[in-house]
Design a protein around this motif. Sequence first.
Motif: not given
Length: 176
Positions: A10-20, A72-87
């Motif tokens: 789910x999208x919310x799992x990727x947000x903020x300081x989540x460790x993925x 891990x996200x560095x800010x509340x607005x960090x999105x690990x999924x957007x990072x992964x997809x863009x990378x």
Amino acid sequence: MYHRRPPRLPRECYLGAARIFFTMCTFERNAYFSESARAEQVRRQLLQTACDYDVEFIAYVLMPDHVHALTSGLTDGADNRKWADRFRQISAFHFGRAYESTLWQEGYFDRVLRDDEATLDVVRYIVLNPVRAGLGPRAIDYLYLGSSRYDIAELLTATDWRPDARLKPSRYIPPR
């Protein structure tokens, strides 16, 4: 061979300081990252896109045919999924232009970590992956292993690894 795309969390799992914990495999498990120019190109894109998306690497490794990364996200607005997809998009584009090859198999595997013990297990798995694969006797010497937060010696100390220690199977084995 057709590989079914792994489902996304789910999208919310990727947000903020989540460790993925991510595992991304090369197309048809080609050993593209055995060649230093290819590995270095993808590593630069890995690190640059992480900066662009406020994501840091607790640990990462480029193996010959796959990448493991604990982010891990560095800010509340960090999105690990957007990072992964863009990378994956950027690295595939540049790789395709340079080598006229498809870089990634479709999809990737990811898992949310919920506690510190799981984090250390995954870091241990990542940093010892090159040793287990026979790519060298010492993790600290492997060129495509790193972190944007720690140096490799700190990671090895945190995971209680010693150069003379026998490798023990990890409690966590990611899916292939």
